[in-house]
Design an enzyme around this catalytic site. Structure first.
Site, short mmCIF file in Angstrom:
data_model
loop_
_atom_site.label_atom_id
_atom_site.label_comp_id
_atom_site.label_asym_id
_atom_site.label_seq_id
_atom_site.Cartn_x
_atom_site.Cartn_y
_atom_site.Cartn_z
N SER A 1 -0.67 -3.21 11.47
CA SER A 1 0.14 -3.89 10.39
C SER A 1 1.15 -4.82 11.93
O SER A 1 1.79 -4.06 12.86
CB SER A 1 0.40 -3.63 9.41
N TYR A 49 -1.26 -4.12 -6.84
CA TYR A 49 -1.30 -4.26 -5.49
C TYR A 49 -2.76 -4.48 -5.11
O TYR A 49 -2.60 -2.73 -4.28
CB TYR A 49 -0.29 -3.85 -4.56
N LYS A 78 -9.80 -2.02 1.71
CA LYS A 78 -8.72 -1.12 2.96
C LYS A 78 -9.77 0.13 2.58
O LYS A 78 -10.01 0.80 2.84
CB LYS A 78 -7.09 -0.46 2.83
N ARG A 106 2.54 -12.26 -0.46
CA ARG A 106 0.63 -11.99 0.32
C ARG A 106 -0.26 -13.22 -0.02
O ARG A 106 0.43 -14.10 -1.37
CB ARG A 106 -0.15 -10.53 0.07
N ARG A 118 0.72 -0.97 0.40
CA ARG A 118 -0.25 -0.29 0.08
C ARG A 118 0.53 1.38 -0.17
O ARG A 118 2.09 1.49 0.71
CB ARG A 118 -1.01 0.12 0.89
N CYS A 124 1.47 -7.47 14.14
CA CYS A 124 1.18 -7.57 15.17
C CYS A 124 0.39 -8.38 15.74
O CYS A 124 -0.24 -9.04 17.07
CB CYS A 124 0.30 -5.88 15.84
N HIS A 159 -10.95 -1.56 11.66
CA HIS A 159 -9.58 -2.68 11.01
C HIS A 159 -9.76 -3.21 12.68
O HIS A 159 -8.74 -3.77 12.93
CB HIS A 159 -8.73 -1.47 11.57
N ASP A 201 -9.44 -8.89 9.82
CA ASP A 201 -9.22 -7.35 9.18
C ASP A 201 -10.21 -6.36 9.36
O ASP A 201 -9.71 -5.88 9.96
CB ASP A 201 -8.48 -7.67 7.84
C1 OXD Z 1 -2.67 -3.98 6.68
C2 OXD Z 1 -3.33 -5.20 6.05
O1 OXD Z 1 -1.91 -3.27 6.09
O2 OXD Z 1 -4.39 -5.80 6.15
O3 OXD Z 1 -3.24 -3.68 7.46
O4 OXD Z 1 -2.43 -5.69 4.30
MN MN Z 2 -5.65 -5.11 7.81
#
Ligand code: OXD
Ligand code: MN
Length: 595
Positions: free
Chosen positions: A262, A211, A220, A379, A70, A264, A240, A287
């Protein structure tokens, strides 16, 4: 199929976008397996997709090196005034941004097909779900959207002739001249990538990247940035957060929604394998959570997604067996390494490191190579239905009632293993001040502390101060029926740098403590920062952990907390008059409790 669509507004908009982007043809996606297969065949032929002989119906893709994550710096919340986007978002005036992007979009789909993807975020027809239409020139996006959302004709049926939808325009920004050979991952150069949101019009425009969250616009962009702004206006929540169901040995169910930045371990927690007997964990989402107050006054959550778009490196049978078991078939892998026997591989994968592989850039790789075989943000895209611990009610259109909210971050020191908020407003304070040390997955120096309120810093579609107010307002509406709130830190280290807590499946011990608090079975210790467990109430059976380590995990370092207080005060200042007064009051209370 096009001829049968009677939604005038939708047809006009598609026509408009087609006139601007000038694709060679328009294709309406129906969401069928046949469509997915033919799209994949096209991409195998073009060299973009590599079939994996070891995993049925699964494919590997390698992105351009400029297009691997991202792009937060080029992600915009374009509200009429900058103040409405707030200090945590990038902003450009909507007229200016639309002008820049209209120029970029002009002719950008020449030589390509414009795919129309009708998709539902959430079970089709659920009162919490929303419909989006993504227009894209990327077949890779079409296939990923098939897995991550509910795509197809049924969505158009629900839309009817005048139903509401969220328009999402996406182009990889790489027109093809006649006879030009396509790149294996076409995209625009980094400076031309724009991920733009116009929350006041519920509109998404994305350009230049193919991507993940830049291109799969349901995730997102729609389900967090646009949805958070809609949720504020309409009185619900788009967060989130993972959602899980924990069932205790007596069969009582607890639904937990948890927000972590992210890196964690969110996906790991969502699919946790409990290390204590008699407890069962089922995954509802990993997510995003959309939550609305039900007729009984409780907060109900759905997972708006239909798949997992998980970070591959580090995922293994040790860290997340259920994720691994979700990946045996029907998956898309991006930027993973390819083994000589036709399987994928990444750093942290189970078993022996292959003696040779092809890395994510398509080059030969051996364990002696200087760079990693998989990109750190490689991913997997996997259907949620393939997860062995998916909850039978994960698609219940009414959602599941949330009992517990968990916030957290990665902190080597200061923050204890767990503490409970004194009340809702204190919980909002904990969420709003959540912080995490940066890892290799974040931009910037590793080990810096970054405030990531409610793990929403990159995903809140309006002024973060107003978002905090929305949390406070939801608490007022929920009253007695509000979920309880907790803050965790699985990552505390001893002064000599070793992890104090085993994490992963042992995190259930902390969740058990929370459930017993909710049931009123146990009391807790009042401390300046919140309610902490009595050691004897943490189930440590079968865990090899010393008493000293437990004490360190629960220790409150007064000096460190005094420094934390000034840091929070400084951090709050950026929100100016948008910071709700009750959060200043919480900061004051915290200061006083340390006196
Ligand atoms: C993030 C994802 O970066 O879920 O939070 O990809
Ligand atoms: Mn996420």
């Amino acid at each position: 199929m096009l001829a049968t669509i009677k939604h005038e507004k939708l047809n006009c908009w598609i026509q408009e976008v087609a006139e601007l982007c000038q694709p060679d043809s328009i294709y309406w996606c129906d969401g069928t397996k046949k469509e997915y297969d033919s799209m994949m065949s096209l991409m195998i032929e073009s060299g973009m997709a590599i079939p994996l002989s070891k995993r049925a119906n699964s494919f590997l893709f390698r992105s351009d090196t400029s297009d691997v994550a991202r792009v937060e710096d080029q992600t915009y919340i374009s509200t009429l005034t900058q103040d409405e986007a707030g200090p945590t978002n990038n902003w450009i005036d909507p007229a200016e941004l639309k002008k820049i992007m209209t120029d970029l979009y002009t002719g950008c789909m020449k030589g390509r097909t414009l795919y129309v993807i009708p998709f539902s975020m959430g079970p089709i027809g659920s009162p919490i779900s929303k419909i989006g239409i993504e227009l894209t020139d990327s077949p890779y996006v079409v296939c990923n959207m098939h897995i991550m959302t509910r795509v197809g004709t049924k969505v158009l049926e629900v839309l009817g002739t005048d139903g509401e939808y969220i328009p999402c325009v996406h182009s990889i920004g790489a027109p093809l001249a006649e006879g030009q050979k396509d790149a294996s991952w076409p995209c625009a150069p980094i400076e031309k990538k724009y991920i733009s949101h116009f929350p006041q019009e519920n509109l998404i425009w994305s350009f230049g990247s193919g991507y993940g969250g830049n291109a799969l616009l349901g995730k997102k962009c729609l389900a967090l940035r646009i949805a958070s702004a809609m949720a504020k206006r309409e009185g619900w929540m788009a967060e989130h957060m993972l959602i899980l169901r924990l069932t205790n040995p007596e069969g009582r169910r607890f639904h937990i929604a948890a927000a972590f930045p992210s890196a964690c371990g969110k996906t790991n927690l969502a699919m946790l394998k409990p290390m204590i007997e008699g407890w069962k964990c089922e995954c509802i989402g990993d997510d995003i959570a959309w939550m609305k107050i039900g007729t009984d006054g409780r907060l109900y959550a759905i997972n708006p997604e239909a798949g997992f778009f998980g970070v591959a490196p580090g995922t293994s049978y040790d860290s997340n067996p259920s994720a691994m078991d979700s990946l045996n078939k029907n998956c898309i892998f991006t930027n993973c390494a390819l083994t000589d026997d036709g399987d994928i591989w990444w750093e942290g994968f189970d078993g022996e490191t292959p003696a040779h592989a092809i890395d994510w850039k398509g080059n030969d790789w051996t364990p002696e190579s200087k760079s990693s075989a998989a990109h750190p943000n490689a991913r997997f895209t996997a259907p949620a239905s393939q997860c062995p611990v998916i909850c039978p009610d994960w698609e219940d259109p009414n959602g599941v009632p949330i009992d517990i909210f968990v916030f957290g971050g990665r902190r080597a020191s200061v923050v204890p293993l767990v503490n409970e908020a004194y009340d809702w407003n204190h919980g909002v304070f904990l969420g709003s001040t959540a912080a995490s040390e940066t890892t290799a997955a974040n931009i910037g120096e590793v080990g810096n502390l970054r405030r990531d309120p409610f793990a929403m810093k990159p995903f809140c579609g309006y002024n973060m101060g107003e978002y905090f107010q929305h949390w406070l307002d939801m608490g007022n509406k929920l009253g007695e029926k509000a979920p309880r709130m907790f803050y965790v830190n699985w990552f505390r280290k001893s002064p000599d740098g070793k992890w104090l807590w085993p994490g992963f499946g042992d995190n259930v011990r902390v969740l058990k403590w929370m459930c017993e608090r909710v049931e009123g079975k146990i009391d807790a210790i009042e401390t300046p920062i919140g309610l902490l467990p009595k050691k004897e109430n943490l189930d440590l059976n079968g865990l090899n952990i010393s008493n000293d380590d437990i004490e360190e995990l629960l220790r409150i370092d007064t000096e460190a907390w005094r420094a934390e207080l000034s840091d929070i005060e400084k951090y709050f200042q950026q929100f100016g008059s948008h910071l709700p007064q009750p959060l200043y009051a919480q900061l004051e209370n915290l200061r006083n409790r340390f006196k």
